[in-house]
Design a protein around this motif. Structure first.
Motif, mmCIF file in Angstrom:
data_model
loop_
_atom_site.group_PDB
_atom_site.id
_atom_site.type_symbol
_atom_site.label_atom_id
_atom_site.label_comp_id
_atom_site.label_asym_id
_atom_site.label_seq_id
_atom_site.Cartn_x
_atom_site.Cartn_y
_atom_site.Cartn_z
ATOM 1 N N CYS A 73 3.108 -6.547 2.889
ATOM 2 C CA CYS A 73 3.537 -7.139 4.156
ATOM 3 C C CYS A 73 3.154 -6.230 5.324
ATOM 4 O O CYS A 73 2.661 -6.697 6.360
ATOM 5 C CB CYS A 73 5.037 -7.392 4.128
ATOM 6 N N TYR A 74 3.378 -4.945 5.155
ATOM 7 C CA TYR A 74 3.039 -3.974 6.190
ATOM 8 C C TYR A 74 1.539 -3.973 6.462
ATOM 9 O O TYR A 74 1.098 -4.021 7.616
ATOM 10 C CB TYR A 74 3.522 -2.592 5.750
ATOM 11 N N VAL A 75 0.748 -3.941 5.405
ATOM 12 C CA VAL A 75 -0.708 -3.986 5.539
ATOM 13 C C VAL A 75 -1.139 -5.295 6.198
ATOM 14 O O VAL A 75 -2.001 -5.309 7.079
ATOM 15 C CB VAL A 75 -1.388 -3.807 4.161
ATOM 16 N N GLN A 76 -0.533 -6.393 5.790
ATOM 17 C CA GLN A 76 -0.871 -7.701 6.363
ATOM 18 C C GLN A 76 -0.649 -7.701 7.871
ATOM 19 O O GLN A 76 -1.489 -8.199 8.621
ATOM 20 C CB GLN A 76 -0.028 -8.798 5.714
ATOM 21 N N ASN A 77 0.455 -7.134 8.315
ATOM 22 C CA ASN A 77 0.724 -7.077 9.749
ATOM 23 C C ASN A 77 -0.313 -6.241 10.493
ATOM 24 O O ASN A 77 -0.740 -6.606 11.593
ATOM 25 C CB ASN A 77 2.138 -6.549 10.007
ATOM 26 N N TRP A 78 -0.725 -5.140 9.914
ATOM 27 C CA TRP A 78 -1.769 -4.327 10.544
ATOM 28 C C TRP A 78 -3.095 -5.074 10.579
ATOM 29 O O TRP A 78 -3.830 -4.995 11.563
ATOM 30 C CB TRP A 78 -1.919 -2.980 9.838
ATOM 31 N N PRO B 167 -7.426 -10.341 -1.068
ATOM 32 C CA PRO B 167 -7.787 -9.178 -1.881
ATOM 33 C C PRO B 167 -7.645 -7.848 -1.143
ATOM 34 O O PRO B 167 -7.208 -6.858 -1.729
ATOM 35 C CB PRO B 167 -9.252 -9.442 -2.255
ATOM 36 N N THR B 168 -7.961 -7.837 0.145
ATOM 37 C CA THR B 168 -7.820 -6.608 0.931
ATOM 38 C C THR B 168 -6.357 -6.236 1.072
ATOM 39 O O THR B 168 -5.992 -5.062 0.945
ATOM 40 C CB THR B 168 -8.475 -6.776 2.321
ATOM 41 N N ILE B 169 -5.501 -7.216 1.309
ATOM 42 C CA ILE B 169 -4.066 -6.963 1.441
ATOM 43 C C ILE B 169 -3.511 -6.389 0.144
ATOM 44 O O ILE B 169 -2.776 -5.392 0.164
ATOM 45 C CB ILE B 169 -3.321 -8.252 1.830
ATOM 46 N N LEU C 288 -5.072 -2.711 -0.432
ATOM 47 C CA LEU C 288 -4.535 -1.691 0.469
ATOM 48 C C LEU C 288 -3.024 -1.522 0.291
ATOM 49 O O LEU C 288 -2.507 -0.407 0.427
ATOM 50 C CB LEU C 288 -4.872 -2.027 1.917
ATOM 51 N N GLY C 289 -2.324 -2.596 -0.034
ATOM 52 C CA GLY C 289 -0.898 -2.495 -0.307
ATOM 53 C C GLY C 289 -0.618 -1.654 -1.538
ATOM 54 O O GLY C 289 0.279 -0.800 -1.525
ATOM 55 N N ALA C 290 -1.383 -1.869 -2.590
ATOM 56 C CA ALA C 290 -1.219 -1.086 -3.822
ATOM 57 C C ALA C 290 -1.549 0.379 -3.580
ATOM 58 O O ALA C 290 -0.854 1.286 -4.068
ATOM 59 C CB ALA C 290 -2.097 -1.653 -4.929
ATOM 60 N N ASP C 291 -2.593 0.621 -2.801
ATOM 61 C CA ASP C 291 -2.986 1.990 -2.478
ATOM 62 C C ASP C 291 -1.906 2.678 -1.644
ATOM 63 O O ASP C 291 -1.571 3.840 -1.875
ATOM 64 C CB ASP C 291 -4.319 1.990 -1.727
ATOM 65 N N SER C 292 -1.333 1.954 -0.697
ATOM 66 C CA SER C 292 -0.267 2.490 0.139
ATOM 67 C C SER C 292 0.947 2.878 -0.698
ATOM 68 O O SER C 292 1.523 3.959 -0.519
ATOM 69 C CB SER C 292 0.134 1.458 1.195
ATOM 70 N N LEU C 293 1.314 2.003 -1.617
ATOM 71 C CA LEU C 293 2.462 2.276 -2.482
ATOM 72 C C LEU C 293 2.194 3.458 -3.405
ATOM 73 O O LEU C 293 3.009 4.368 -3.525
ATOM 74 C CB LEU C 293 2.803 1.036 -3.309
ATOM 75 N N ALA C 294 1.027 3.487 -4.028
ATOM 76 C CA ALA C 294 0.710 4.525 -5.010
ATOM 77 C C ALA C 294 0.552 5.911 -4.391
ATOM 78 O O ALA C 294 0.877 6.920 -5.024
ATOM 79 C CB ALA C 294 -0.561 4.149 -5.770
ATOM 80 N N HIS C 295 0.062 5.955 -3.151
ATOM 81 C CA HIS C 295 -0.264 7.243 -2.540
ATOM 82 C C HIS C 295 0.551 7.555 -1.288
ATOM 83 O O HIS C 295 0.225 8.500 -0.573
ATOM 84 C CB HIS C 295 -1.754 7.297 -2.220
ATOM 85 N N ASP C 296 1.573 6.735 -1.025
ATOM 86 C CA ASP C 296 2.452 6.955 0.130
ATOM 87 C C ASP C 296 1.632 7.183 1.403
ATOM 88 O O ASP C 296 1.783 8.180 2.096
ATOM 89 C CB ASP C 296 3.392 8.135 -0.137
ATOM 90 N N ARG C 297 0.750 6.228 1.709
ATOM 91 C CA ARG C 297 -0.167 6.354 2.842
ATOM 92 C C ARG C 297 0.568 6.339 4.178
ATOM 93 O O ARG C 297 1.546 5.617 4.371
ATOM 94 C CB ARG C 297 -1.196 5.219 2.835
ATOM 95 N N GLN D 144 -1.660 6.057 9.968
ATOM 96 C CA GLN D 144 -3.038 6.376 10.328
ATOM 97 C C GLN D 144 -3.999 6.083 9.178
ATOM 98 O O GLN D 144 -5.101 5.565 9.398
ATOM 99 C CB GLN D 144 -3.171 7.847 10.750
ATOM 100 N N GLU D 145 -3.587 6.402 7.959
ATOM 101 C CA GLU D 145 -4.445 6.150 6.797
ATOM 102 C C GLU D 145 -4.615 4.651 6.558
ATOM 103 O O GLU D 145 -5.701 4.203 6.187
ATOM 104 C CB GLU D 145 -3.871 6.829 5.555
ATOM 105 N N ILE D 146 -3.559 3.884 6.764
ATOM 106 C CA ILE D 146 -3.651 2.433 6.587
ATOM 107 C C ILE D 146 -4.565 1.830 7.643
ATOM 108 O O ILE D 146 -5.438 1.008 7.332
ATOM 109 C CB ILE D 146 -2.250 1.789 6.620
ATOM 110 N N ILE D 147 -4.399 2.239 8.883
ATOM 111 C CA ILE D 147 -5.264 1.725 9.957
ATOM 112 C C ILE D 147 -6.715 2.078 9.675
ATOM 113 O O ILE D 147 -7.611 1.235 9.804
ATOM 114 C CB ILE D 147 -4.809 2.268 11.324
#
Length: 75
Positions: free
Chosen positions: A11-16, A31-33, A36-45, A48-51
């Motif tokens: 959801c956070y990635v989708q909003n960005w 697929p991008t959501i 990037l969502g899985a990557d954010s969760l796994a690596h505590d992004r 700035q890293e998400i953007i």
């Protein structure tokens, strides 16, 4: 905690993605959501890293000129 769930990160990635693209979510954004969502969760992004991940994604770099023009017409 909410932050420990995959859907929260997606959801956070989708909003960005919506904000940075200047449009709503499209059919090809799924697929991008998820990625990037899985990557954010796994690596505590960080934000700035998400953007950075969004603006360097193929979907962002290859968006159509028309899509950009429509985004610029929005109030």
């Amino acid at each position: 905690a909410v932050a420990a769930h995959r859907f929260s990160h997606e959801c956070y990635v989708q909003n960005w993605i919506e904000y940075l693209h200047g449009r709503g979510i499209g059919a090809n954004d799924g697929p991008t959501i998820v990625r990037l969502g899985a990557d954010s969760l796994a690596h505590d992004r960080s934000v700035q890293e998400i953007i950075l991940a969004v603006v360097t994604s193929q979907a962002f770099r290859t968006r159509s000129t028309r899509e950009y023009e429509l985004a610029m017409e929005m109030p």
